[in-house]
Design a protein around this motif. Structure first.
Motif, PDB file in Angstrom:
ATOM      1  N   THR A  26       4.544   7.486  -4.255  1.00  0.00           N
ATOM      2  CA  THR A  26       4.422   7.140  -2.847  1.00  0.00           C
ATOM      3  C   THR A  26       5.496   7.850  -2.037  1.00  0.00           C
ATOM      4  O   THR A  26       6.400   8.466  -2.602  1.00  0.00           O
TER       5      THR A  26
ATOM      6  N   TYR B 127       7.164   4.165   6.276  1.00  0.00           N
ATOM      7  CA  TYR B 127       6.178   3.178   6.687  1.00  0.00           C
ATOM      8  C   TYR B 127       4.938   3.927   7.145  1.00  0.00           C
ATOM      9  O   TYR B 127       5.050   4.942   7.792  1.00  0.00           O
ATOM     10  N   PRO B 128       3.729   3.546   6.808  1.00  0.00           N
ATOM     11  CA  PRO B 128       3.284   2.342   6.100  1.00  0.00           C
ATOM     12  C   PRO B 128       3.080   2.562   4.602  1.00  0.00           C
ATOM     13  O   PRO B 128       2.526   1.691   3.936  1.00  0.00           O
ATOM     14  N   SER B 129       3.481   3.711   4.066  1.00  0.00           N
ATOM     15  CA  SER B 129       3.278   3.960   2.627  1.00  0.00           C
ATOM     16  C   SER B 129       3.932   2.886   1.771  1.00  0.00           C
ATOM     17  O   SER B 129       3.385   2.497   0.735  1.00  0.00           O
ATOM     18  N   ASN B 130       5.087   2.400   2.195  1.00  0.00           N
ATOM     19  CA  ASN B 130       5.764   1.355   1.429  1.00  0.00           C
ATOM     20  C   ASN B 130       4.949   0.058   1.407  1.00  0.00           C
ATOM     21  O   ASN B 130       4.894  -0.635   0.404  1.00  0.00           O
ATOM     22  N   VAL B 131       4.274  -0.254   2.499  1.00  0.00           N
ATOM     23  CA  VAL B 131       3.446  -1.455   2.575  1.00  0.00           C
ATOM     24  C   VAL B 131       2.224  -1.312   1.665  1.00  0.00           C
ATOM     25  O   VAL B 131       1.859  -2.249   0.933  1.00  0.00           O
ATOM     26  N   VAL B 132       1.605  -0.142   1.689  1.00  0.00           N
ATOM     27  CA  VAL B 132       0.449   0.122   0.826  1.00  0.00           C
ATOM     28  C   VAL B 132       0.870   0.053  -0.647  1.00  0.00           C
ATOM     29  O   VAL B 132       0.175  -0.528  -1.483  1.00  0.00           O
TER      30      VAL B 132
END
Length: 166
Positions: free
Chosen positions: A62, A66-71
């Protein structure tokens, strides 16, 4: 290294429903090779979950933004609900762009509850040159920082593999 890549043809996307065949291919590959690397793509499809149950190690790739961390957090939660242990998962962070908005790597690893296997720095020019030449970045730029990081990531992953003698 031998590869069995997915088809680039959109018309063959329905092959993703062939879960039993994918499991069979993976099981056969495991008898023929010491190490099998599977690129499961993004997201969780029916075949992805089945394949991930067969592997020894999952490397979640990843970006630390953000928003990769949320995904990524949602993906880790889903994998855990499907019986994939957090101890089986590791984290690789890939920075595709230079940005001041990146989340510190320690925070991403802590938020996801995963051990960090490696960090890859952005190298858009080198990546473009390598892709244009049709050669892996590590071959096109063997002395680069990114190549060094790729080697360290590979070494970390190899340390955690449980290889069985043939």
């Amino acid at each position: 290294v031998r590869l069995l890549p997915a088809s680039p043809k959109p018309a063959e996307a329905d092959l993703g429903q062939a879960v039993a065949q994918m499991e069979s291919v993976l099981n056969n590959l495991a008898t023929m090779c010491t190490v099998v690397v599977v690129d499961a793509g993004d997201g969780l499809r029916p075949y992805t979950k089945a394949v991930l149950r067969l592997v020894d190690r999952v490397i979640l790739v990843t970006e630390p933004i953000y928003p990769s961390n949320v995904v990524a957090r949602a993906l880790v939660d889903e994998l855990q609900r499907d019986g994939i242990s957090p101890g089986k998962m590791h984290l690789a962070l890939v920075n595709r762009e230079r940005t001041s908005l990146q989340i510190p790597w320690r925070q991403v690893a802590t938020d996801l509850g995963l051990e960090l296997s490696g960090i890859i720095s952005p190298a858009p020019e080198q990546a473009y040159e390598s892709a244009h030449a049709g050669r892996p970045l590590a071959v096109s730029h063997p002395e680069s920082l990114v190549t060094d990081q790729l080697h360290k990531l590979t070494e970390h992953i190899a340390e955690h593999l449980q290889l069985t003698p043939e």
